[in-house]
Design an enzyme around this catalytic site. Structure first.
Site, PDB file in Angstrom:
ATOM      1  N   ASP A  13       0.800  -1.224   0.000  1.00 25.82           N
ATOM      2  CA  ASP A  13       0.000   0.000   0.000  1.00 25.82           C
ATOM      3  C   ASP A  13       0.832   1.272   0.000  1.00 25.82           C
ATOM      4  OD1 ASP A  13      -2.239  -1.641   0.097  1.00 25.82           O
ATOM      5  OD2 ASP A  13      -2.283  -1.627   2.291  1.00 25.82           O
ATOM      6  N   LYS A  16       1.902   2.107  -5.057  1.00 28.17           N
ATOM      7  CA  LYS A  16       2.473   1.534  -6.294  1.00 28.17           C
ATOM      8  C   LYS A  16       1.557   1.805  -7.489  1.00 28.17           C
ATOM      9  CE  LYS A  16       2.463  -2.467  -4.276  1.00 28.17           C
ATOM     10  NZ  LYS A  16       2.117  -2.080  -2.901  1.00 28.17           N
ATOM     11  N   LYS A  18      -0.506   4.277  -8.090  1.00 26.14           N
ATOM     12  CA  LYS A  18      -0.369   5.652  -8.599  1.00 26.14           C
ATOM     13  C   LYS A  18       0.939   5.799  -9.379  1.00 26.14           C
ATOM     14  CE  LYS A  18       0.644  10.350  -7.767  1.00 26.14           C
ATOM     15  NZ  LYS A  18       0.422  11.631  -7.178  1.00 26.14           N
ATOM     16  N   GLY A  40      -4.507  -4.326  -3.880  1.00 28.63           N
ATOM     17  CA  GLY A  40      -5.483  -3.275  -4.151  1.00 28.63           C
ATOM     18  C   GLY A  40      -4.692  -2.045  -4.532  1.00 28.63           C
ATOM     19  N   HIS A  41      -4.623  -1.748  -5.824  1.00 27.02           N
ATOM     20  CA  HIS A  41      -3.803  -0.636  -6.315  1.00 27.02           C
ATOM     21  C   HIS A  41      -4.718   0.483  -6.803  1.00 27.02           C
ATOM     22  CE1 HIS A  41      -0.208  -3.553  -7.188  1.00 27.02           C
ATOM     23  NE2 HIS A  41      -0.610  -3.557  -5.938  1.00 27.02           N
ATOM     24  N   GLN A 224       2.033  -6.070  -3.180  1.00 24.49           N
ATOM     25  CA  GLN A 224       2.489  -6.169  -1.796  1.00 24.49           C
ATOM     26  C   GLN A 224       3.783  -5.356  -1.616  1.00 24.49           C
ATOM     27  OE1 GLN A 224       1.413  -9.519  -3.300  1.00 24.49           O
ATOM     28  NE2 GLN A 224      -0.510  -8.564  -2.753  1.00 24.49           N
ATOM     29  N   PRO A 304      -8.586  -1.122   8.768  1.00 23.07           N
ATOM     30  CA  PRO A 304      -7.720   0.018   9.085  1.00 23.07           C
ATOM     31  C   PRO A 304      -6.253  -0.410   9.015  1.00 23.07           C
ATOM     32  CG  PRO A 304      -8.934  -0.719  11.037  1.00 23.07           C
ATOM     33  CD  PRO A 304      -9.430  -1.535   9.897  1.00 23.07           C
TER      34      PRO A 304
HETATM   35  P1  GDP Z   1      -0.730   0.310  -3.532  1.00 27.75           P
HETATM   36  O1  GDP Z   1      -1.346  -0.953  -3.070  1.00 27.75           O
HETATM   37  O2  GDP Z   1       0.733   0.380  -3.245  1.00 27.75           O
HETATM   38  O3  GDP Z   1      -1.033   0.633  -4.969  1.00 27.75           O
HETATM   39  O4  GDP Z   1      -1.384   1.480  -2.670  1.00 27.75           O
HETATM   40  P2  GDP Z   1      -2.956   1.639  -2.313  1.00 27.75           P
HETATM   41  O5  GDP Z   1      -3.668   2.090  -3.510  1.00 27.75           O
HETATM   42  O6  GDP Z   1      -3.453   0.430  -1.611  1.00 27.75           O
HETATM   43  O7  GDP Z   1      -2.892   2.754  -1.207  1.00 27.75           O
HETATM   44  C1  GDP Z   1      -2.370   4.017  -1.460  1.00 27.75           C
HETATM   45  C2  GDP Z   1      -3.468   5.064  -1.191  1.00 27.75           C
HETATM   46  O8  GDP Z   1      -2.882   6.352  -1.095  1.00 27.75           O
HETATM   47  C3  GDP Z   1      -4.482   5.156  -2.301  1.00 27.75           C
HETATM   48  O9  GDP Z   1      -5.717   5.517  -1.746  1.00 27.75           O
HETATM   49  C4  GDP Z   1      -3.959   6.289  -3.164  1.00 27.75           C
HETATM   50  O10 GDP Z   1      -4.974   6.961  -3.905  1.00 27.75           O
HETATM   51  C5  GDP Z   1      -3.369   7.194  -2.130  1.00 27.75           C
HETATM   52  N1  GDP Z   1      -2.198   7.979  -2.532  1.00 27.75           N
HETATM   53  C6  GDP Z   1      -1.186   7.628  -3.371  1.00 27.75           C
HETATM   54  N2  GDP Z   1      -0.248   8.586  -3.398  1.00 27.75           N
HETATM   55  C7  GDP Z   1      -0.672   9.571  -2.571  1.00 27.75           C
HETATM   56  C8  GDP Z   1      -0.132  10.819  -2.144  1.00 27.75           C
HETATM   57  O11 GDP Z   1       0.952  11.232  -2.516  1.00 27.75           O
HETATM   58  N3  GDP Z   1      -0.867  11.541  -1.229  1.00 27.75           N
HETATM   59  C9  GDP Z   1      -2.064  11.114  -0.778  1.00 27.75           C
HETATM   60  N4  GDP Z   1      -2.690  11.879   0.120  1.00 27.75           N
HETATM   61  N5  GDP Z   1      -2.615   9.945  -1.160  1.00 27.75           N
HETATM   62  C10 GDP Z   1      -1.916   9.183  -2.031  1.00 27.75           C
HETATM   63  P1  IMO Z   2      -0.902  -4.212  -2.238  1.00 28.28           P
HETATM   64  O1  IMO Z   2      -0.434  -4.787  -3.542  1.00 28.28           O
HETATM   65  C1  IMO Z   2      -0.992  -4.554   2.109  1.00 28.28           C
HETATM   66  C2  IMO Z   2      -0.985  -8.618   3.747  1.00 28.28           C
HETATM   67  C3  IMO Z   2      -2.210  -9.075   4.493  1.00 28.28           C
HETATM   68  C4  IMO Z   2      -1.571 -10.041   5.478  1.00 28.28           C
HETATM   69  C5  IMO Z   2      -0.471 -10.684   4.652  1.00 28.28           C
HETATM   70  C6  IMO Z   2      -0.837 -12.021   4.045  1.00 28.28           C
HETATM   71  O2  IMO Z   2      -2.186  -3.481  -2.327  1.00 28.28           O
HETATM   72  O3  IMO Z   2       0.188  -3.431  -1.593  1.00 28.28           O
HETATM   73  P2  IMO Z   2      -2.402 -12.733   1.996  1.00 28.28           P
HETATM   74  O4  IMO Z   2      -3.850 -12.508   1.759  1.00 28.28           O
HETATM   75  O5  IMO Z   2      -1.515 -12.158   0.949  1.00 28.28           O
HETATM   76  O6  IMO Z   2      -2.070 -14.161   2.278  1.00 28.28           O
HETATM   77  O7  IMO Z   2      -2.096 -11.951   3.368  1.00 28.28           O
HETATM   78  O8  IMO Z   2      -0.165  -9.772   3.624  1.00 28.28           O
HETATM   79  N1  IMO Z   2      -1.233  -8.120   2.366  1.00 28.28           N
HETATM   80  C7  IMO Z   2      -1.190  -6.830   2.025  1.00 28.28           C
HETATM   81  N2  IMO Z   2      -1.003  -5.724   2.765  1.00 28.28           N
HETATM   82  N3  IMO Z   2      -1.110  -4.448   0.764  1.00 28.28           N
HETATM   83  C8  IMO Z   2      -1.262  -5.547  -0.002  1.00 28.28           C
HETATM   84  O9  IMO Z   2      -1.246  -5.506  -1.344  1.00 28.28           O
HETATM   85  C9  IMO Z   2      -1.353  -6.805   0.617  1.00 28.28           C
HETATM   86  N4  IMO Z   2      -1.529  -8.072   0.173  1.00 28.28           N
HETATM   87  C10 IMO Z   2      -1.440  -8.856   1.253  1.00 28.28           C
HETATM   88  O10 IMO Z   2      -2.860  -7.993   5.127  1.00 28.28           O
HETATM   89  O11 IMO Z   2      -0.953  -9.326   6.521  1.00 28.28           O
HETATM   90 MG    MG Z   3      -2.897  -1.612  -1.845  1.00 23.78          MG
END
Ligand code: GDP
Ligand code: IMO
Ligand code: MG
Length: 442
Positions: A13, A16, A18, A40-41, A224, A304
């Site tokens: 999270d 990546k 973005k 979840g990207h 991840q 959360p």
């Molecule tokens: P990923 O799994 O690495 O692709 O990241 P996620 O999408 O799960 O979580 C990143 C969250 O932060 C998303 O809701 C994005 O829209 C948000 N985000 C990304 N870059 C920024 C930033 O620079 N500032 C803010 N405030 N939000 C961001």
């Molecule tokens: P992105 O790509 C954050 C975490 C789960 C758990 C552990 C194992 O959006 O960054 P799993 O279901 O993979 O067997 O769970 O890994 N986890 C993540 N945490 N971002 C993710 O993906 C994750 N994918 C798995 O919360 O701790």
């Molecule tokens: Mg994510």
């Protein structure tokens, strides 16, 4: 032309999605190499907010080829649902999406086994996403997995399903005392998925290597993060795939000599979802503030996210195991208004100072972070698009991240939208990325 791997440097999270979306503008092909719908990207563009689980984050651009590589575990139900949702939002999905026939399938019994196993672990549970990821990779390694390509051979598919269900139902019914699955029902369900997906399947290693031979730019999208990698993460509190850069080769069938650089994505602070050690975690109102301002709730499960200060030890480890040439630092804006910022430079345990991550999970979970305190900044960085416009304290903070991570920063993200970004150097626009150039470019 450069081929670039993008990986998470923390526990997922990091933003990546973005960063891949921004870089995808200059790429011809975007490929996912590991993980599954646990990812979840999030991508926010002028039209809408999109959350990708299996489909590469490059799909929003027309004319880019998006590939789901052999290292991914594919839940066909989740994939079709994602395709439908995107199409409903007007995103084109056709010949631009290709799935490796070597990718393994997630089956309904994988999710059921994961659920039962997590429940039985009680307080020792991993806190998985419940998407069947671990059991599917376990079957792959045990050489009993069912692959995407098997969907095209109903006889073989049924035989594998029968053999697997004989064993899996035994686990489910006798060990966990929950209901098992009927062969016929699962078979029919998966033959329905086969109908929908058969036109997307290919030998994606051939497709990718051909594109590379033609001089096209390939972007490898990690899911991840390094500390969730099955080898390099905080095992056993990890996911079941190779989320670090090495996974990009085994997960796509592209050799290491074709890769030009690795970019790591790091949040300007740290978050983690699920269980496991987290040395800089803040269980107080400061952590709650980060969670609220950063909207730190899971893009896949809505859980959360635990929040804490930036950990230099964690990210330097990622620089090393991924061979990172540069960093993208995201969510700098979330730190706006903090009076002071702490940054972790080492750990202390039993009178010993650690400058590197301890390999022993017990030690790591008992470590006390050693902090350096930096001044915060009053002026907002939200939406900043130029480095010059950043407050001096924010520049100092970024400089310290670079030093501690031992990696130059190429991109700074100041908001979730595409344009809320400072690109110091675009690794896809230069022939061979070298270390340290971003600093000089400022
Ligand atoms: P990923 O799994 O690495 O692709 O990241 P996620 O999408 O799960 O979580 C990143 C969250 O932060 C998303 O809701 C994005 O829209 C948000 N985000 C990304 N870059 C920024 C930033 O620079 N500032 C803010 N405030 N939000 C961001
Ligand atoms: P992105 O790509 C954050 C975490 C789960 C758990 C552990 C194992 O959006 O960054 P799993 O279901 O993979 O067997 O769970 O890994 N986890 C993540 N945490 N971002 C993710 O993906 C994750 N994918 C798995 O919360 O701790
Ligand atoms: Mg994510």
């Amino acid at each position: 032309m450069p081929n670039l791997i993008v990986v998470g440097t923390q526990w997922g999270d990091e933003g990546k999605g973005k960063i891949v979306d921004i870089l995808a503008r200059d790429a011809d092909v975007v490929v996912r190499f590991q993980g599954g719908s646990n990812a979840g990207h999030t991508v926010v563009n002028a039209r809408d907010t999109f959350v990708f689980h299996l489909i590469p984050s490059g799909i929003l651009y027309r004319g880019k080829l998006c590939i789901i590589g052999n290292g991914v575990v594919v839940d066909p139900e989740a994939l079709i649902d994602e395709m439908d949702r995107l199409q409903a939002k007007g995103v084109e999905i056709g010949k631009n999406l290709v799935i490796s026939h070597r990718a393994h399938l997630i089956m309904p019994y994988h999710k059921a086994i994961e659920k039962a196993s997590e429940q039985s672990k009680g307080s020792r549970r991993i806190g998985t996403t419940g998407r069947g990821i671990g059991p599917s990779y376990a079957d792959k390694m045990a050489r009993i997995g069912i692959r995407v390509g098997d969907l095209l051979n109903p006889g073989l598919f049924r035989q594998k399903l029968e053999e697997n269900l004989a064993e899996m139902n035994c686990f489910l019914e006798r060990l966990y005392q929950v209901s098992g699955f009927q062969v016929e029902k699962v078979f029919q369900q998966y033959m329905g998925y086969a109908e929908r997906l058969k036109s997307c399947m290919a030998d994606t290693s051939v497709v990718l290597n051909r594109a590379i031979e033609q001089g096209k730019n390939v972007l490898f999208e990690g899911a991840q993060g390094t500390h969730l990698d099955v080898d390099f993460g905080t095992y056993p509190f990890v996911t079941s795939s190779s989320a670090a850069a090495g996974g990009a080769c085994t997960g796509t069938g592209v050799g290491p000599t074709a890769i030009d650089a690795v970019m790591g994505v790091a949040k300007a602070y740290t978050t983690r979802v699920g269980s496991g050690p987290f040395p800089t975690e803040l269980k107080d109102e400061v952590g709650e503030g980060l969670q609220e301002r950063g909207k730190e709730f899971g893009a896949t499960t809505g859980r959360p996210r635990r929040c804490g200060w930036f950990d230099g030890v964690l990210v330097r480890y990622a620089t090393r195991v991924n061979g990172m040439a540069s960093l993208a630092v995201t969510k700098l804006d979330v730190l706006d208004g903090c009076r002071e910022l702490k940054i972790c430079t080492g750990y202390r345990h039993a009178g010993r100072l650690y400058k590197e991550m301890p390999g022993d999970l017990q030690v790591l979970s008992e470590c006390e972070p050693v902090y350096e305190v930096l001044p915060g900044w009053r002026n907002a960085t939200t939406g900043a698009t130029s480095y010059k416009a950043l407050p001096p304290q924010a520049k100092r903070y970024l400089d310290r991240i670079e030093e501690l991570a031992a990696c130059p920063i190429d991109i700074i993200s100041t908001g979730s939208r595409r344009d809320e970004t400072i690109v110091l150097r675009n690794p896809l626009a230069s022939a061979r990325p070298k270390r340290g150039r971003a600093r000089n470019a400022r």
